[in-house]
Design a protein around this motif. Structure first.
Motif, PDB file in Angstrom:
ATOM      1  N   GLN A  21      84.380  83.372  43.857  1.00 15.70           N
ATOM      2  CA  GLN A  21      84.358  82.533  45.057  1.00 15.70           C
ATOM      3  C   GLN A  21      83.858  83.316  46.269  1.00 15.70           C
ATOM      4  OE1 GLN A  21      85.036  79.072  45.344  1.00 15.70           O
ATOM      5  NE2 GLN A  21      83.954  79.528  47.231  1.00 15.70           N
ATOM      6  N   ALA A  22      84.255  84.577  46.379  1.00 21.54           N
ATOM      7  CA  ALA A  22      83.787  85.402  47.495  1.00 21.54           C
ATOM      8  C   ALA A  22      82.273  85.595  47.421  1.00 21.54           C
ATOM      9  CB  ALA A  22      84.504  86.743  47.494  1.00 21.54           C
ATOM     10  N   LEU A  23      81.735  85.781  46.216  1.00 19.44           N
ATOM     11  CA  LEU A  23      80.287  85.918  46.062  1.00 19.44           C
ATOM     12  C   LEU A  23      79.578  84.625  46.460  1.00 19.44           C
ATOM     13  CD1 LEU A  23      80.354  87.966  42.785  1.00 19.44           C
ATOM     14  CD2 LEU A  23      79.381  88.741  44.963  1.00 19.44           C
ATOM     15  N   ASP A  24      80.193  83.495  46.194  1.00 21.73           N
ATOM     16  CA  ASP A  24      79.655  82.207  46.629  1.00 21.73           C
ATOM     17  C   ASP A  24      79.703  82.127  48.156  1.00 21.73           C
ATOM     18  OD1 ASP A  24      78.883  79.561  46.980  1.00 21.73           O
ATOM     19  OD2 ASP A  24      80.384  78.742  45.640  1.00 21.73           O
ATOM     20  N   ASN A  25      80.834  82.498  48.732  1.00 20.60           N
ATOM     21  CA  ASN A  25      80.980  82.459  50.194  1.00 20.60           C
ATOM     22  C   ASN A  25      79.966  83.363  50.894  1.00 20.60           C
ATOM     23  OD1 ASN A  25      83.156  80.752  49.753  1.00 20.60           O
ATOM     24  ND2 ASN A  25      84.697  82.301  50.187  1.00 20.60           N
ATOM     25  N   LEU A  26      79.632  84.487  50.270  1.00 20.12           N
ATOM     26  CA  LEU A  26      78.654  85.419  50.822  1.00 20.12           C
ATOM     27  C   LEU A  26      77.217  85.014  50.489  1.00 20.12           C
ATOM     28  CD1 LEU A  26      80.571  88.714  49.979  1.00 20.12           C
ATOM     29  CD2 LEU A  26      80.116  87.800  52.282  1.00 20.12           C
ATOM     30  N   GLU A  27      77.064  83.869  49.823  1.00 19.12           N
ATOM     31  CA  GLU A  27      75.777  83.290  49.476  1.00 19.12           C
ATOM     32  C   GLU A  27      74.938  84.182  48.552  1.00 19.12           C
ATOM     33  OE1 GLU A  27      73.893  81.973  53.079  1.00 19.12           O
ATOM     34  OE2 GLU A  27      75.519  80.580  53.532  1.00 19.12           O
ATOM     35  N   VAL A  28      75.643  84.903  47.655  1.00 19.72           N
ATOM     36  CA  VAL A  28      74.958  85.706  46.652  1.00 19.72           C
ATOM     37  C   VAL A  28      74.516  84.805  45.507  1.00 19.72           C
ATOM     38  CG1 VAL A  28      75.216  87.609  45.015  1.00 19.72           C
ATOM     39  CG2 VAL A  28      76.254  87.765  47.288  1.00 19.72           C
ATOM     40  N   THR A  29      75.428  83.982  45.036  1.00 19.36           N
ATOM     41  CA  THR A  29      75.169  83.018  43.962  1.00 19.36           C
ATOM     42  C   THR A  29      76.359  82.054  43.927  1.00 19.36           C
ATOM     43  OG1 THR A  29      74.511  82.786  41.643  1.00 19.36           O
ATOM     44  CG2 THR A  29      76.206  84.422  42.122  1.00 19.36           C
ATOM     45  N   SER A  30      76.221  80.982  43.191  1.00 23.93           N
ATOM     46  CA  SER A  30      77.319  80.019  43.110  1.00 23.93           C
ATOM     47  C   SER A  30      78.536  80.628  42.409  1.00 23.93           C
ATOM     48  CB  SER A  30      76.885  78.763  42.356  1.00 23.93           C
ATOM     49  OG  SER A  30      76.722  79.067  40.979  1.00 23.93           O
ATOM     50  N   ARG A  31      79.691  80.077  42.661  1.00 24.54           N
ATOM     51  CA  ARG A  31      80.926  80.569  42.063  1.00 24.54           C
ATOM     52  C   ARG A  31      80.833  80.561  40.545  1.00 24.54           C
ATOM     53  NH1 ARG A  31      84.468  78.968  39.125  1.00 24.54           N
ATOM     54  NH2 ARG A  31      83.817  76.821  39.269  1.00 24.54           N
ATOM     55  N   SER A  32      80.336  79.465  39.989  1.00 25.73           N
ATOM     56  CA  SER A  32      80.283  79.356  38.532  1.00 25.73           C
ATOM     57  C   SER A  32      79.290  80.360  37.938  1.00 25.73           C
ATOM     58  CB  SER A  32      79.945  77.933  38.100  1.00 25.73           C
ATOM     59  OG  SER A  32      78.701  77.527  38.608  1.00 25.73           O
ATOM     60  N   HIS A  33      78.148  80.533  38.590  1.00 27.64           N
ATOM     61  CA  HIS A  33      77.167  81.506  38.090  1.00 27.64           C
ATOM     62  C   HIS A  33      77.705  82.933  38.246  1.00 27.64           C
ATOM     63  CE1 HIS A  33      72.876  82.382  36.994  1.00 27.64           C
ATOM     64  NE2 HIS A  33      73.310  83.573  37.353  1.00 27.64           N
ATOM     65  N   ALA A  34      78.381  83.206  39.351  1.00 27.36           N
ATOM     66  CA  ALA A  34      78.983  84.529  39.557  1.00 27.36           C
ATOM     67  C   ALA A  34      79.997  84.826  38.466  1.00 27.36           C
ATOM     68  CB  ALA A  34      79.640  84.609  40.933  1.00 27.36           C
ATOM     69  N   SER A  35      80.779  83.845  38.098  1.00 25.54           N
ATOM     70  CA  SER A  35      81.783  84.030  37.052  1.00 25.54           C
ATOM     71  C   SER A  35      81.135  84.415  35.725  1.00 25.54           C
ATOM     72  CB  SER A  35      82.604  82.750  36.897  1.00 25.54           C
ATOM     73  OG  SER A  35      83.603  82.918  35.941  1.00 25.54           O
ATOM     74  N   VAL A  36      80.060  83.724  35.379  1.00 22.86           N
ATOM     75  CA  VAL A  36      79.334  84.014  34.140  1.00 22.86           C
ATOM     76  C   VAL A  36      78.732  85.418  34.191  1.00 22.86           C
ATOM     77  CG1 VAL A  36      77.300  83.378  32.768  1.00 22.86           C
ATOM     78  CG2 VAL A  36      78.855  81.608  33.610  1.00 22.86           C
ATOM     79  N   ARG A  37      78.083  85.745  35.286  1.00 24.79           N
ATOM     80  CA  ARG A  37      77.415  87.045  35.399  1.00 24.79           C
ATOM     81  C   ARG A  37      78.421  88.188  35.454  1.00 24.79           C
ATOM     82  NH1 ARG A  37      73.925  86.652  32.599  1.00 24.79           N
ATOM     83  NH2 ARG A  37      73.428  88.786  33.167  1.00 24.79           N
ATOM     84  N   LEU A  38      79.549  87.995  36.140  1.00 28.66           N
ATOM     85  CA  LEU A  38      80.576  89.040  36.189  1.00 28.66           C
ATOM     86  C   LEU A  38      81.145  89.311  34.801  1.00 28.66           C
ATOM     87  CD1 LEU A  38      82.325  88.072  39.516  1.00 28.66           C
ATOM     88  CD2 LEU A  38      81.205  90.273  39.044  1.00 28.66           C
ATOM     89  N   SER A  39      81.322  88.264  34.026  1.00 29.07           N
ATOM     90  CA  SER A  39      81.802  88.446  32.650  1.00 29.07           C
ATOM     91  C   SER A  39      80.796  89.264  31.839  1.00 29.07           C
ATOM     92  CB  SER A  39      82.039  87.101  31.972  1.00 29.07           C
ATOM     93  OG  SER A  39      83.132  86.454  32.549  1.00 29.07           O
ATOM     94  N   LYS A  40      79.517  88.975  32.012  1.00 32.66           N
ATOM     95  CA  LYS A  40      78.475  89.713  31.304  1.00 32.66           C
ATOM     96  C   LYS A  40      78.431  91.170  31.780  1.00 32.66           C
ATOM     97  CE  LYS A  40      75.652  88.502  28.648  1.00 32.66           C
ATOM     98  NZ  LYS A  40      75.700  88.562  27.176  1.00 32.66           N
ATOM     99  N   LEU A  41      78.489  91.385  33.083  1.00 30.89           N
ATOM    100  CA  LEU A  41      78.486  92.754  33.613  1.00 30.89           C
ATOM    101  C   LEU A  41      79.712  93.528  33.140  1.00 30.89           C
ATOM    102  CD1 LEU A  41      77.283  91.999  37.248  1.00 30.89           C
ATOM    103  CD2 LEU A  41      75.982  93.184  35.458  1.00 30.89           C
TER     104      LEU A  41
END
Length: 80
Positions: A21-41
């Motif tokens: 959610q913080a990554l979404d708030n910072l306009e890096v990527t959407s919350r759902s996409h951030a969740s997927v990418r963080l899991s992969k990272l």
């Protein structure tokens, strides 16, 4: 690795531990996409979960080394 992965990790280096959610708030990527990418990272050891805090991630030493161009992502193997 996707282009957004490096941006996520750079943002974590700048801001510290972050949630999707913080990554979404910072306009890096959407919350759902951030969740997927963080899991992969996380599966490659570039980020890790902060113990006892749901959804909070931290940049690992390997993630720092990648950003400092001391680690080639092509050499990484998934841990999970």
């Amino acid at each position: 690795m996707q282009p957004v992965d490096e941006r996520i990790m750079e943002t974590m280096r700048d801001y510290g531990n972050l949630t999707p959610q913080a990554l979404d708030n910072l306009e890096v990527t959407s919350r759902s996409h951030a969740s997927v990418r963080l899991s992969k990272l996380r599966s490659y050891g570039l980020v890790g979960r902060v113990a006892d805090v749901e959804g909070l991630y931290q940049l690992t030493l390997e993630g720092e080394a990648f950003l400092d161009e001391e680690l080639d992502a092509a050499e990484l193997e998934p841990r999970e």
